[in-house]
Every structure is written in structure tokens, then in C-alpha cells.
Write a protein that holds these residues in place. Structure first.
Motif: not given
Lengths: 115, 259
Positions: A74, A76-77, A79, A81, B101-102, B105-106, B113
Motif C-alpha cells: 500500500r 502511504v505518502g 513510501k 508499506v 511518519d506513516m 504521511a497520510e 491507515i
């Protein structure tokens, strides 16, 4: 077992997955890790840190898990994941439970035949 | 351990009866709550209490952890009598283990997520344990504050009651610096968990530092961490200077001792 048949019907590659990870330490490690930690959402690099290994050592095994659907990639930004497919887990566990029972039954009948 | 599942309307039980009493019935639903504390004062335990209270009140919880693996959280919760794993299988809790950061990041995404997990279980509660890990992102303080402000606003819009934990470095002493990013200004409620030195012993204490929109108990109260989790005990009546690292009985108490 109906659950296992049902699971096999939804994911015809389950048997392939089972056979593959049973004879590969890295795949087994990844499968067990995500089974115990289904909420982990990590990059390949982050996963390597959590598993105490290197991204290169995981790359092929992860690709196989992704291709079979047990892990999903997936964005995310900027990156990518890895996310565990919880539905697939339930199906896989039902299948594995049945597979283990079947093997035990086979072993038992082999022993009985020998006696 | 059953806690106060029947909180007053518009309140979310903290899962700790003594803390609910200090707050007049629990956190305000939809608020962002900072639980700041020294190491070992019970921040994660309070997060787990809040999660368990959500299960009791039929308010599913998303629990985000950065450092500990879910299997460690399951084990620690289980030791206190909370079967987090079975709650997760029943769709009452969703545990996420990722990196800060995850989560950041969104911020601009339609559904990241965090939102996915919140929607998947219909979460009314969220625990982020802990914000301390955001320090490792290496952002400038003003940039971090902007990012966190956006995150808090996003969570308020989602309508979840959020508990975030944050470690403070000081063990004892009069000065407590909660966060470099002014985290305490971005949230509605601040619960401070810290040590006070009392007659040669470090004692855990709890104080409600900020409670926007509500009246609250302003006293420091003793905190006990036991086999079944956290409890909030009596205040420090008769003792002065408890936060200065040189607590002692008040003159009246000492005089009473002499008599």
C-alpha cells in the motif's frame, strides 16, 4: 472440513502457499511474525529492523507473500508499506488446521498399517 | 475488572474510577487527551484501561503502537486481565503497529491507515502510544507542531476520543517540561503522571493539569500500579512541597506528631 474447503475455494493458491512456506525458514518467519502481529504496517526496511535482519534477506520471501495475497502493498505518502490481510489469515488458519489434521491422520493410519 | 461503563452523557470513561472522579465523569467525548509522564508511571497502562473501558461501553478502540509489537501489548494486557487479542478478533479493538511518519504521511490523504482502521471497527476511541517516537523524525519544532496540529484536527473531525501518551524526561523536581512542540497546547486535556519524593521513597502521582470545558480535581493524587492495572488513591493532604523533590509533612502535621 467445510471451512477449509471454503477457504480453498476462495483462495486456490492456499495449498501452494502452505507447501512453499513449510520448507523455507524466511517465509515461515514472516508468516509467523504477521500471524502474531497482524496490526504491523511497515516498509520492507522497517520490517527488516523489527525482524532483526536485512531488507535483501526478506525481499524474495515478501514478494511471494504479496503475490499470494497474504501481504498487501500500500502506498502511504511516498513510501510503500506492507499490510497483513486479516481475512486471508482466517482462511489460511482454517486450511492449515485441516492440513495438519489430515497429515496426522495419514501418519496414524501408516503406523497402524505397519503394526 | 468492571469500571464505570455508565459515564455521564457526553463523557468517555477513562477506565480508572479514581481518574473519572477527578474529571467529573471521564474525558469529554471527541476530545484529544495528552497523558504525559515519567518512565514507569503508567501511561501505557492508562491507555489500556481506556481501551478496556471502550469495550465495556461498546465504543471500539484503535490502539496505535510504535515501539512495542502487538504480541507484547497482547501479553502485557493479558497479565492485567484484558484479552486484547480476542477483543480484536471480535472487532472491538484494532491494534496498529507502525511508525510515526506513516501516521503523518497520510495527513492530506482521503483515507489513510488510521482512518481505515477507525472505519473498519467503527472506532469511537483512539490511543496513540507514544508521541515520544515523533522526536526521531528529526523535524524542526515549528514543523512538528504544524503536523501535529493537523493530526489533532483530523482526529477531532473523525469524532474519536483520543488519548496520546508522551514521555517526560524529568524523574523528580519542580520543573517539568512536557514537550518541545507545545503538545499540551494542541490538546483539550492534559493528565500528568510523575514521581514525587516522599520520605526517601519515589511515589507515583497524578494531576489533571488541563481540562478544557470542565471542572476538575486540581489536587495531586497517589497512583498505584498493581496486578489489575492502575488505581488513583488519596491526595497528599498534610504534606507540602511534593513536587519540589523535598516533600515534608506540614507544620501542623509535625506538631500533631509531637503532641
Amino acid at each position: 472440513m467445510p471451512e477449509a474447503d471454503e477457504a480453498r475455494g476462495r483462495h486456490p493458491d492456499l495449498k501452494k502457499l502452505f507447501e512453499v512456506w513449510m520448507d523455507n525458514e524466511t517465509k515461515l518467519m514472516i508468516t509467523v511474525f504477521f500471524r502474531n502481529n497482524p496490526g504491523v504496517i511497515e516498509t520492507l526496511e522497517g520490517l527488516a529492523v523489527r525482524l532483526g535482519t536485512t531488507p535483501d534477506a526478506l525481499r524474495d520471501a515478501i514478494a511471494d507473500h504479496v503475490s499470494i495475497g497474504l501481504l498487501k502493498e500500500r502506498k502511504v505518502g511516498d513510501k510503500t508499506v506492507l499490510v497483513y490481510d486479516r481475512d486471508m489469515r482466517m482462511d489460511m488458519e482454517a486450511f492449515i488446521a485441516e492440513e495438519i489434521k489430515r497429515r496426522m491422520r495419514d501418519q496414524q493410519s501408516e503406523q497402524e498399517d505397519q503394526e | 475488572m468492571r469500571v464505570d461503563a455508565d459515564s455521564p452523557k457526553g463523557r468517555a470513561s477513562t477506565g480508572v474510577q479514581g481518574l473519572d472522579r477527578m474529571l467529573g465523569g471521564g474525558f469529554f467525548q471527541g476530545d484529544a487527551v495528552l497523558v504525559a509522564g515519567s518512565p514507569g508511571t503508567g501511561k501505557t497502562t492508562l491507555g489500556l484501561h481506556f481501551t478496556a473501558a471502550g469495550v465495556e461501553a461498546d465504543e471500539p478502540t484503535v490502539y496505535v503502537t510504535f515501539e512495542y509489537l502487538p504480541q507484547q501489548i497482547y501479553r502485557d494486557a493479558n497479565a492485567k486481565g484484558w484479552d486484547l487479542k480476542s477483543w480484536e478478533e471480535d472487532g472491538k479493538v484494532r491494534l496498529l503497529c507502525t511508525t510515526p511518519d506513516m501516521v503523518l504521511a497520510e495527513s492530506g490523504a482521503k483515507a489513510g491507515i488510521l482512518e481505515d482502521a477507525i472505519r473498519a471497527v467503527g472506532a469511537k476511541r483512539l490511543v496513540i502510544d507514544s508521541m515520544t517516537h515523533f522526536e526521531f523524525l528529526g523535524m524542526e519544532n515549528h514543523e512538528m507542531r504544524t503536523q501535529l496540529s493537523g493530526l489533532m484536527n483530523r482526529l477531532r473531525l473523525l469524532g474519536v476520543t483520543t488519548v496520546i501518551t508522551h514521555e517526560i524526561a524529568e524523574i523528580v523536581g519542580p520543573a517539568v517540561r512536557i514537550s518541545e512542540w507545545g503538545l499540551e497546547f494542541l490538546v483539550d486535556t492534559v493528565i500528568l503522571l510523575r514521581y514525587v519524593e516522599l520520605e526517601g521513597e519515589l511515589v507515583k502521582a497524578c494531576n489533571v493539569l488541563k481540562f478544557r470545558g470542565g471542572d476538575h480535581d486540581r489536587r495531586y493524587r497517589r497512583v498505584e500500579l498493581g496486578a489489575t492495572g492502575m488505581s488513583i488513591e488519596a491526595d497528599f493532604a498534610g504534606i507540602e512541597d511534593i513536587t519540589r523533590g523535598s516533600a515534608r509533612r506540614t507544620v501542623q502535621e509535625r506538631a500533631r506528631g509531637l503532641i
